[in-house]
Structures are given as structure tokens and as C-alpha cells.
Design a protein around this motif. Structure first.
Motif, PDB file in Angstrom:
ATOM      1  N   LEU A   1      -7.373  -0.347 -10.432  1.00 55.61           N
ATOM      2  CA  LEU A   1      -5.842  -1.445 -10.683  1.00 55.61           C
ATOM      3  C   LEU A   1      -5.438  -2.310  -8.745  1.00 55.61           C
ATOM      4  CD1 LEU A   1      -3.954  -1.546 -12.222  1.00 55.61           C
ATOM      5  CD2 LEU A   1      -2.663   0.421 -12.496  1.00 55.61           C
ATOM      6  N   PHE A   2      -6.200  -0.872  -8.016  1.00 56.32           N
ATOM      7  CA  PHE A   2      -5.079  -1.010  -7.320  1.00 56.32           C
ATOM      8  C   PHE A   2      -5.695  -1.796  -5.732  1.00 56.32           C
ATOM      9  CE2 PHE A   2      -1.513   1.704  -9.178  1.00 56.32           C
ATOM     10  CZ  PHE A   2      -0.981   0.340  -9.296  1.00 56.32           C
TER      11      PHE A   2
ATOM     12  N   LYS B   1      -2.944 -10.195  -9.271  1.00 58.14           N
ATOM     13  CA  LYS B   1      -1.315  -9.248 -10.449  1.00 58.14           C
ATOM     14  C   LYS B   1      -1.090 -10.505 -10.883  1.00 58.14           C
ATOM     15  CE  LYS B   1      -2.509  -4.910 -10.003  1.00 58.14           C
ATOM     16  NZ  LYS B   1      -2.964  -5.030  -8.804  1.00 58.14           N
TER      17      LYS B   1
ATOM     18  N   MET C   1      -2.076   6.352  -2.764  1.00 54.76           N
ATOM     19  CA  MET C   1      -2.877   5.947  -1.830  1.00 54.76           C
ATOM     20  C   MET C   1      -3.089   6.851  -0.575  1.00 54.76           C
ATOM     21  SD  MET C   1      -3.559   2.871  -3.658  1.00 54.76           S
ATOM     22  CE  MET C   1      -3.805   2.203  -2.121  1.00 54.76           C
TER      23      MET C   1
END
Lengths: 214, 214
Positions: free
Chosen positions: A111-112, A118, A167
DNA sequence: GTCTATATCCCGATAGAC
DNA sequence: GTCTATCGGGATATAGAC
């Protein structure tokens, strides 16, 4: 770890199987180490088969990211939906966010950390909207007695804080200790409480207004 | 930071030139799009030349990350070193952190999105130590009247918050607006102030003791 | 320290058969 | 919907000459 023994996928749901296998691969080799070819090999299909279900590699990665968004939402819900009090709710959401990132690192990275654009995939933001609304924006706004703009500021601050902890945790910044996860969760929880406690600093902050030119 | 001459590298400092070119490539194509072969092409040397200076691709990426760590430290210093008051200093550091991430996205991504194993490269953490000490841990500890443990908790919370804002900004989460950068910086600044204001929530939080910075 | 040349490997993606 | 077969491309890394 052989999967070739049985063939549950040949006439099954190859699309879903590809997503699952992609998650496995990302967990083992990172996003960069994922390839359509290797995923095909693991599923016992030829390299051409996946292209009947996904236009290209990025499309499959986007499907993984979409699953990550919904799973993340569900995981935070498990942790925070039973908590009605706004302060505890948003703090629980922050902690759940970090927990999910650790327990589902591959999904979280899809996802990141997959380099997906995005802006070109608004469905990802859409999938995460309930998460933001129910567990961040909602409680934050009620903490400001309904002030939407102040609530949004607090919600984004807590969200960014949870994201930062997640993160950094995946990056190893919390050290190799076995309880690095618990520590990161506790810190994210405490930071959320601190932000709530000091929320007046966010209300008055002169932030660039939401929209100026359209 | 000059690359004016036409062929300054053939008998110059190829190692440094490779680092610069890697940053260029990452800026254009992302970390995954960087390759030793393409970097060699851009510098007009053969694909074999870089291996006299870097053992492999990851070694070059690590050198880029090391430069990122020192540049980040310097950039935050520019923004915060002239601010003596602890609260404003740590908030300025948070804002500078986000500014650097935006203005030097390629370097920032080399440091945090290249999939480098930080535990295997402790020199990166070492390079970032002055940043953490001078602009986060220092002011945070003085805000707690010298309480080291509480100071560390606040420092890490603000750092994670800044990091979260930076990562979300690079991910496009603050929208396509031209002032998304300014907004993210303002939000990180305000969130830091909020954490300082609500810091009592961090002091009492029962956190496991030991921690690695950055 | 750089070049020439190359070995080796893997990948994305497609065409057409079944 | 999957397979067979393949094209075309680009990557890492090394050996040995200069």
C-alpha cells in the motif's frame, strides 16, 4: 513449503490466488522482488495466465494494495470500534494502525512502498475512507465539539503520527528487540493521547486553507 | 554540486559522480528504476567501471542513503539551529524534516524507501545521530527539565510525526495542490507544538526502556 | 581505473492454439 | 482461461586486456 503438490487453482480463482501469492512474495523478497513470472511459477500456471486477470504487473500490485486498505480498515475496527470515548478511540486506532503494519508488513508495504501512483488510483483512497472517517476524523471532530476543520487537523496529525511510527518500525528504527512492535504501538498510543491533550495547538494553527483555487 | 563540464568524470571522481547520477535517476524513475547500467550510460563509462568503486548495486544505494542522512541533518540544522527555545526548536526541526523530504525526494527515498537493511548498515543511523540529538532529543529533554527518558519519548514522538507527514506527503496523501508541501510543513509544525503541549501524556506512559534513534 | 566483451539470468508481455 | 512458444529487452557481475 511446496505448493506444487496440489493444484487448487487451476480451475479455481486464479485472480485471488495471484493476490495471495503476491503477498507471500512481497513478504519474502520485498516489493521489488515480486514478479509476475515468479508468482506464476508458484501457482503452477504459465507466465501468460495472469494476464487474463491483470493487465500488467502494476495492476496486480494495485489489487494487493486495495486488499491492504480494506484489511487495514478491518483491523483497526477490531481494535477501536468497541471504544466509544473519542480520546481512547483515536488512540486505539493509532495503536491498531501500527499493529497491522507489523503483523501484515507485506500488505502494508504494497500500500505504501510499492511506488504506486495514488493519484491514478483513487480507489485506494476510497477504500481507506471509512478508516479515516470512523476512527480518526469522527472522534477528532467530536473532541472539538463538532468543529470540522479543527477535527480534520487533529485527525490528520494522529494519522500521520501512527503512519510515522509504523514506517519507522518496519524500517527497523525501533531496534532489533523482540518487543519493538509492542514498543512502537505503545509509543503511537501515547503520542495520540499527547496530541489530543495538546489539541489546542492544532485548532489555531494557521494552515493553508483547504481550497483556494477550485 | 556542479556538473557543468562535459566530461569531468572520466578521470575524475567517479564514485561521487555515481552517487549524483543515482540521485538523478531515482528522482526520475524511483528507486526501483535505478540501475547500475543506466547510471554508467549516463556518465559515459562502461557498465564495469562502477564495480571498481561499489561492490554491488546495494552498496551504491547505501552511499546515496548516507549522503541523504548527512544532507537531511544539515537541512534541519539550517532551519532549527538558530532557534534556541526548545519548543520552537523541535517544531522547526519537524518542519525542516518535511521540507527536506519534499525538496530532496530522491535522497529521502534512498534513505527510507530503498529497502536497505538498516540493521546491516549501522553507519546510516550513526550519520543521523546529530540530527536526533541536537534537534529532537536535546530540546525534548530540556522540556522535561532534564528527564532523559521522558525527553526521549517526546523526541521520538515528534520525529515519528514528522516522518509520517513526510511519507504521506511523498505519497500524495496531501493532494495534488501546489501548496501541499506548505500544508504538510505547517501541519507537522503544529503537530509538534501539540505534542509538546500535551507532553505529560508521554512522560507517564509506561514504555519499554531502550530505544534506537532515528 | 577504465574498457572490451561476454556469460548468465530474469522479466514483461504477446500471438495463436486448444 | 490456460498453455506453448517466443520475442525483445535490460540487468548484474566478471575476466582479462590496456
Amino acid at each position: 513449503m511446496k505448493r506444487s503438490a496440489k493444484r487448487p487453482y487451476h480451475h479455481g480463482d486464479l485472480a485471488a490466488a495471484l493476490v495471495d501469492t503476491a503477498v507471500e512474495l512481497i513478504a519474502e523478497r520485498g516489493v521489488a522482488g515480486f514478479s509476475m513470472a515468479e508468482a506464476s511459477r508458484r501457482l503452477g500456471v504459465t507466465v501468460a495466465a495472469p494476464y487474463r486477470h491483470f493487465a500488467d504487473r502494476d495492476a496486480l500490485l494495485a489489487a494487493v494494495a486495495a486488499k491492504a486498505a480494506t484489511d487495514l480498515t478491518a483491523a483497526v475496527a477490531v481494535e477501536a470500534s468497541a471504544v466509544p470515548e473519542p480520546t481512547d478511540r483515536i488512540a486505539a486506532a493509532a495503536r491498531g494502525y501500527v499493529r497491522f503494519a507489523s503483523a501484515n508488513a507485506a500488505l502494508f508495504q504494497a500500500l505504501f512502498a510499492a511506488g504506486l501512483d495514488k493519484r491514478a488510483r483513487p480507489e485506494l483512497e476510497e477504500a481507506a475512507r471509512p478508516l479515516v472517517e470512523d476512527f480518526f476524523h469522527g472522534p477528532a471532530t467530536s473532541l472539538f465539539d463538532g468543529d470540522e476543520q479543527a477535527g480534520e487537523a487533529l485527525a490528520l496529525a494522529v494519522l500521520a503520527t501512527a503512519h510515522g511510527h509504523a514506517m519507522l518500525l518496519l524500517d527497523g528504527a525501533f531496534g532489533p528487540d523482540t518487543d519493538a512492535v509492542g514498543q512502537a504501538m505503545a509509543r503511537a498510543h501515547a503520542a495520540a493521547l499527547g496530541l489530543v491533550s495538546g489539541r489546542e495547538a492544532l485548532r489555531s494553527a494557521d494552515l493553508p486553507t483547504k481550497v483556494a483555487g477550485k
